[in-house]
Design a protein around this motif. Structure first.
Motif, PDB file in Angstrom:
ATOM      1  N   LEU A 296       0.815  -1.216   0.000  1.00  0.00           N
ATOM      2  CA  LEU A 296       0.000   0.000   0.000  1.00  0.00           C
ATOM      3  C   LEU A 296       0.848   1.265   0.000  1.00  0.00           C
ATOM      4  O   LEU A 296       0.400   2.313  -0.483  1.00  0.00           O
ATOM      5  CB  LEU A 296      -0.930   0.026   1.214  1.00  0.00           C
ATOM      6  CG  LEU A 296      -2.207  -0.801   1.153  1.00  0.00           C
ATOM      7  CD1 LEU A 296      -2.956  -0.692   2.478  1.00  0.00           C
ATOM      8  CD2 LEU A 296      -3.100  -0.334   0.003  1.00  0.00           C
TER       9      LEU A 296
ATOM     10  N   MET B 113       1.497   2.882  -3.351  1.00  0.00           N
ATOM     11  CA  MET B 113       0.207   3.319  -3.874  1.00  0.00           C
ATOM     12  C   MET B 113      -0.243   4.613  -3.208  1.00  0.00           C
ATOM     13  O   MET B 113      -0.722   5.542  -3.865  1.00  0.00           O
ATOM     14  CB  MET B 113      -0.851   2.223  -3.655  1.00  0.00           C
ATOM     15  CG  MET B 113      -2.206   2.531  -4.273  1.00  0.00           C
ATOM     16  SD  MET B 113      -3.459   1.300  -3.813  1.00  0.00           S
ATOM     17  CE  MET B 113      -2.649  -0.225  -4.321  1.00  0.00           C
TER      18      MET B 113
ATOM     19  N   SER C 290     -12.638  -2.692 -10.760  1.00  0.00           N
ATOM     20  CA  SER C 290     -12.665  -2.070  -9.433  1.00  0.00           C
ATOM     21  C   SER C 290     -14.095  -1.942  -8.927  1.00  0.00           C
ATOM     22  O   SER C 290     -14.370  -2.189  -7.746  1.00  0.00           O
ATOM     23  CB  SER C 290     -11.998  -0.696  -9.484  1.00  0.00           C
ATOM     24  OG  SER C 290     -10.612  -0.814  -9.713  1.00  0.00           O
TER      25      SER C 290
ATOM     26  N   TYR D 105      -9.055  -4.829   2.492  1.00  0.00           N
ATOM     27  CA  TYR D 105      -7.947  -4.358   1.660  1.00  0.00           C
ATOM     28  C   TYR D 105      -8.415  -4.106   0.228  1.00  0.00           C
ATOM     29  O   TYR D 105      -8.158  -3.041  -0.346  1.00  0.00           O
ATOM     30  CB  TYR D 105      -6.826  -5.404   1.677  1.00  0.00           C
ATOM     31  CG  TYR D 105      -5.649  -5.073   0.793  1.00  0.00           C
ATOM     32  CD1 TYR D 105      -4.548  -4.386   1.294  1.00  0.00           C
ATOM     33  CD2 TYR D 105      -5.616  -5.475  -0.543  1.00  0.00           C
ATOM     34  CE1 TYR D 105      -3.455  -4.089   0.481  1.00  0.00           C
ATOM     35  CE2 TYR D 105      -4.542  -5.190  -1.362  1.00  0.00           C
ATOM     36  CZ  TYR D 105      -3.466  -4.494  -0.846  1.00  0.00           C
ATOM     37  OH  TYR D 105      -2.397  -4.200  -1.661  1.00  0.00           O
ATOM     38  N   ASN D 106      -9.096  -5.085  -0.354  1.00  0.00           N
ATOM     39  CA  ASN D 106      -9.568  -4.929  -1.730  1.00  0.00           C
ATOM     40  C   ASN D 106     -10.646  -3.865  -1.855  1.00  0.00           C
ATOM     41  O   ASN D 106     -10.712  -3.161  -2.873  1.00  0.00           O
ATOM     42  CB  ASN D 106     -10.091  -6.270  -2.255  1.00  0.00           C
ATOM     43  CG  ASN D 106      -8.998  -7.240  -2.592  1.00  0.00           C
ATOM     44  OD1 ASN D 106      -7.935  -6.856  -3.075  1.00  0.00           O
ATOM     45  ND2 ASN D 106      -9.226  -8.516  -2.333  1.00  0.00           N
TER      46      ASN D 106
ATOM     47  N   THR E  20      -8.685  -0.439  -1.733  1.00  0.00           N
ATOM     48  CA  THR E  20      -7.924  -0.135  -2.945  1.00  0.00           C
ATOM     49  C   THR E  20      -8.839   0.079  -4.146  1.00  0.00           C
ATOM     50  O   THR E  20      -8.560   0.931  -4.997  1.00  0.00           O
ATOM     51  CB  THR E  20      -6.922  -1.271  -3.255  1.00  0.00           C
ATOM     52  OG1 THR E  20      -7.610  -2.524  -3.328  1.00  0.00           O
ATOM     53  CG2 THR E  20      -5.852  -1.352  -2.169  1.00  0.00           C
ATOM     54  N   SER E  21      -9.931  -0.665  -4.219  1.00  0.00           N
ATOM     55  CA  SER E  21     -10.874  -0.481  -5.330  1.00  0.00           C
ATOM     56  C   SER E  21     -11.579   0.865  -5.239  1.00  0.00           C
ATOM     57  O   SER E  21     -11.742   1.571  -6.238  1.00  0.00           O
ATOM     58  CB  SER E  21     -11.907  -1.614  -5.335  1.00  0.00           C
ATOM     59  OG  SER E  21     -11.286  -2.869  -5.552  1.00  0.00           O
TER      60      SER E  21
ATOM     61  N   LEU F 180     -10.383   3.497  -3.766  1.00  0.00           N
ATOM     62  CA  LEU F 180      -9.365   4.518  -4.041  1.00  0.00           C
ATOM     63  C   LEU F 180      -9.171   4.696  -5.539  1.00  0.00           C
ATOM     64  O   LEU F 180      -9.046   5.823  -6.027  1.00  0.00           O
ATOM     65  CB  LEU F 180      -8.053   4.109  -3.365  1.00  0.00           C
ATOM     66  CG  LEU F 180      -6.935   5.165  -3.340  1.00  0.00           C
ATOM     67  CD1 LEU F 180      -7.410   6.435  -2.651  1.00  0.00           C
ATOM     68  CD2 LEU F 180      -5.708   4.592  -2.639  1.00  0.00           C
ATOM     69  N   HIS F 181      -9.165   3.584  -6.263  1.00  0.00           N
ATOM     70  CA  HIS F 181      -9.034   3.671  -7.718  1.00  0.00           C
ATOM     71  C   HIS F 181     -10.233   4.391  -8.336  1.00  0.00           C
ATOM     72  O   HIS F 181     -10.063   5.275  -9.186  1.00  0.00           O
ATOM     73  CB  HIS F 181      -8.920   2.253  -8.300  1.00  0.00           C
ATOM     74  CG  HIS F 181      -8.727   2.228  -9.778  1.00  0.00           C
ATOM     75  ND1 HIS F 181      -9.123   1.165 -10.562  1.00  0.00           N
ATOM     76  CD2 HIS F 181      -8.210   3.148 -10.640  1.00  0.00           C
ATOM     77  CE1 HIS F 181      -8.837   1.419 -11.826  1.00  0.00           C
ATOM     78  NE2 HIS F 181      -8.295   2.615 -11.900  1.00  0.00           N
TER      79      HIS F 181
END
Length: 224
Positions: A92, A95, A169, A207-208, A211-212, A214-215
């Motif tokens: 992370l 990123m 995402s 976590y996923n 991050t998804s 955030l994308h």
């Protein structure tokens, strides 16, 4: 032979009590791993550590995942789960640095983090409610969906397809929300009795989801 209703009710109550104990242990370990992972992520970002390649990331993820599963009934399983979550925390860091370089990066990260936290707490509470749908029926669907989304994510990475990456995402957000509810009910109903593996499942979901989100926020924020 038949089982008396009173005996059945006692068995169900005992199963639920055991499930709630596993859930409490899971939440306790999950809290510690999230704090540890966040500390590693911040340290990785502050030190400007390099981004790991895809093969190293996948190798570390699945290697530590299988190691944790192998050691799940051993005290070393706790060491392994912290190694697993710490490794993902490291990934992370680069990123976060990438998003921090954007004009509204801190806002994007804060929004994704806050949304993830609210979603997890809300979905966990909803899954335990009496009016919640039975998510255990969708275990196969979630597994197939996650595997399909994972393959599509690899395709978007190798063939540089931003639109597909964005769609993946979005799908991951929905799948991770479903997985949080599924795993919560699975623990309560005695389907998952090992709090280490339950922690891993919920951690990967969080976590996923983060991050998804955030994308997606980065793209729709106009800075991706």
């Amino acid at each position: 032979a038949t089982t008396a209703p009173g005996r059945q009710q006692t068995d169900v109550a005992g199963q639920q009590a055991a499930g709630l104990k596993v859930l409490r242990d899971t939440y306790r370990l999950l809290s510690m791993t999230l704090i540890f992972s966040a500390a590693v992520a911040v340290g990785s970002a502050m030190l400007g550590l390099p981004r790991l390649g895809l093969l190293i990331t996948l190798g570390g993820f699945f290697g530590l995942l299988f190691l944790t599963q192998y050691l799940r009934n051993s005290p070393w399983g706790l060491v392994s789960v912290f190694a697993f979550t710490g490794f993902l925390g490291y990934t992370l860091g680069p990123m976060l640095n990438l998003y921090m370089s954007l004009g509204n990066g801190p806002q994007l990260i804060g929004t994704a983090l806050g949304t993830t936290g609210v979603a997890f707490l809300g979905l966990s509470a909803y899954a335990r409610g009496q009016n919640a749908p039975n998510m255990l029926r969708f275990g196969t669907f979630l597994t197939i969906g996650i595997l399909t989304a994972f393959v599509l994510a690899l395709v978007s990475y190798f063939f540089q397809m931003p639109a597909l990456s964005l769609a993946v995402s979005g799908v991951f957000v929905l799948l991770m929300c479903g997985l949080i509810m599924f795993e919560t009910q699975n623990i309560i109903n005695g389907g998952e009795t090992n709090y280490i593996m339950a922690t891993v499942s919920l951690y990967v979901s969080i976590y996923n989801l983060f991050t998804s989100l955030l994308h997606l926020l980065g793209v729709f924020g106009g800075d991706d």
